[in-house]
Motif scaffolding. Structure first.
Motif, PDB file in Angstrom:
ATOM      1  N   ALA A  73       0.960  -1.342  -0.115  1.00 27.43           N
ATOM      2  CA  ALA A  73       0.033   0.018  -0.060  1.00 27.43           C
ATOM      3  C   ALA A  73       1.055   1.183  -0.015  1.00 27.43           C
ATOM      4  N   GLU A  74       1.972   1.158   0.717  1.00 29.81           N
ATOM      5  CA  GLU A  74       2.844   2.395   0.872  1.00 29.81           C
ATOM      6  C   GLU A  74       3.359   2.738  -0.521  1.00 29.81           C
ATOM      7  N   ALA A  75       3.575   1.721  -1.447  1.00 28.30           N
ATOM      8  CA  ALA A  75       4.048   1.981  -2.753  1.00 28.30           C
ATOM      9  C   ALA A  75       2.958   3.027  -3.346  1.00 28.30           C
ATOM     10  N   LEU A  76       1.967   2.765  -3.245  1.00 32.42           N
ATOM     11  CA  LEU A  76       0.808   3.509  -3.800  1.00 32.42           C
ATOM     12  C   LEU A  76       0.096   4.840  -3.569  1.00 32.42           C
ATOM     13  N   ILE A  77       0.216   4.833  -2.142  1.00 34.73           N
ATOM     14  CA  ILE A  77      -0.546   5.918  -1.253  1.00 34.73           C
ATOM     15  C   ILE A  77      -0.103   7.286  -1.838  1.00 34.73           C
ATOM     16  N   PRO A  78       1.223   7.561  -2.058  1.00 36.00           N
ATOM     17  CA  PRO A  78       1.663   8.991  -2.377  1.00 36.00           C
ATOM     18  C   PRO A  78       1.239   9.349  -3.680  1.00 36.00           C
ATOM     19  N   PHE A  79       0.749   8.586  -4.625  1.00 36.38           N
ATOM     20  CA  PHE A  79       0.310   9.028  -5.990  1.00 36.38           C
ATOM     21  C   PHE A  79      -1.158   9.221  -5.783  1.00 36.38           C
ATOM     22  N   LEU A  80      -1.817   8.540  -4.856  1.00 32.56           N
ATOM     23  CA  LEU A  80      -3.085   8.577  -4.711  1.00 32.56           C
ATOM     24  C   LEU A  80      -3.464   9.925  -3.858  1.00 32.56           C
ATOM     25  N   LYS A  81      -2.522  10.242  -3.074  1.00 30.92           N
ATOM     26  CA  LYS A  81      -2.743  11.607  -2.377  1.00 30.92           C
ATOM     27  C   LYS A  81      -2.603  12.824  -3.410  1.00 30.92           C
TER      28      LYS A  81
END
Ligand SMILES: [Zn+2]
Length: 378
Positions: A163-171
């Motif tokens: 999840a950590e790999a994707l969260i910055p982009f979603l933010k």
């Protein structure tokens, strides 16, 4: 061909303190050589006979500004643009050979251009995403990517598959007020959790075809392996070496394969039953609406459990767990298929990336993969 040039002594303000041109005078010379755009096969060298300028106010003695090249670059800006243009249709190695410059120089120009263009990409229109991971180092390191399903552009790539790999982009998408509606993904919890974390329940998760069918294929292969272990003699012989018959879609078998499949099915009823289930599951994504989808899942999972086959019972449980994600397909009609389609291009790129010596460059090239019409290794 060598061209000697000199700038006409015009009015130039002091580049250091900003004093106006009347306080600046020319005093002394310097020389620099640049590469220009070749004419045919003839390389062009431009020798600038430059002036040094001295300022009355700050006493700085500096080189006059050079309007046709950047910083310490040996290339004319026009050559840089030409090289970047060529990188769009062939490999860095080919461009370097053609232009008679180093591989590193071509790469640096290409990279700088991609960086600028990537920063300019707007996120405010993204409505449908696909996220997936692929292995970068033979299965022990991964990269997560996100694709805009409407444009086919990879918008994001990051090492890792949690999840950590994707969260910055979603933010970032959220900050850009992107009207995100749904995200297509596999059935692992990591990406789903990331979407829930950032967007709550406002964005639908769609568990797509590709990954579900892959699970069904795995289940039938496990069933085949169990049988090979259990059976003996002639019965075992019929089943051995049938992996690809079972995994291929029925429509992709040739007449000989079809005959062999029929023989196999006739010889083994439990295998036949789960084979039909696997083939039937593939038709789920051709159903017309959510109602039909619900009825299909009810019936399919019941039949799968009724076979008593442990691999298909497990798959039925998985499908029950992901029921909302499976049914969400009939509201958005998206899948990761487009992304899986770019996997071959990514493979070629991986070979070109020389063992990922420059991860940032590799990612930038992913972001512009949709633009490349010709891909050759090199
Ligand atoms: Zn000055």
């Amino acid at each position: 061909m060598i061209h000697h040039i000199e700038r006409a002594p015009g009015k130039r303000a002091c580049g250091v303190c900003g004093a106006s041109a009347k306080y600046v005078k020319l005093d002394g010379r310097f020389e620099r050589t640049f590469l220009g755009v070749p004419v045919g096969f003839k390389p062009q060298e431009i020798v600038l006979h430059g002036h040094l300028q001295v300022c009355f106010w700050c006493e700085a003695r500096v080189r006059e500004p050079i309007p046709f090249a950047d910083g310490k670059s040996r290339c004319l800006r026009a050559l840089g643009r030409y090289i970047v243009g060529l990188c769009g249709i062939t490999t860095i190695k080919n461009v370097a050979t053609l232009m008679g410059v180093s591989w590193d120089l071509v790469k640096d120009l290409f990279k700088a251009d991609l960086e600028v263009r990537h920063k300019r990409k707007p996120l405010r229109k993204v409505r449908y995403l696909a996220v997936d991971e692929f292995s970068t180092h033979k299965g022990h390191k991964y990269m997560t990517t996100a694709m805009d399903l409407e444009t086919g552009e990879i918008l994001y790539a990051q090492e890792g598959k949690d999840a950590e790999a994707l969260i910055p982009f979603l933010k970032r998408l959220k900050r850009a007020k992107a009207p995100l509606k749904a995200v297509a993904m596999d059935m692992s919890a990591a990406f789903a959790n990331a979407v829930r974390d950032v967007f709550g329940a406002t964005v639908d998760i769609v568990n797509d075809t590709f990954h579900v069918v892959a699970l069904a294929s795995k289940a039938i292969d496990e069933t085949r392996k169990d049988l090979v272990r259990k059976l003996e003699g002639e019965e075992k012989k019929v089943i051995k070496g049938t992996k690809f018959l079972l995994l291929k879609g029925k429509e992709n078998l040739n007449p000989e394969g079809m005959t062999r499949l029929m023989q196999l099915m006739a010889a083994n009823e439990p295998l036949y039953k789960v084979y039909l289930l696997k083939e039937e599951l593939r038709t789920f994504w051709r159903l017309p609406n959510e109602e039909a989808g619900k009825a299909f899942l009810d019936r399919w999972t019941a039949e799968a459990r009724a076979t008593g086959n442990k691999h298909f019972t497990k798959l039925a449980n998985t499908l029950d767990e992901h029921r909302p994600g499976l049914l969400a397909y009939f509201r958005h009609w998206i899948s990761t298929a487009k992304m899986e389609g770019t996997n071959n291009k990514i493979k070629v790129l991986k070979r070109q990336a020389y063992g990922f010596r420059d991860m940032a460059f590799f990612k930038l090239r992913l972001y512009f993969l949709h633009e490349r019409s010709i891909m050759m290794p090199g």
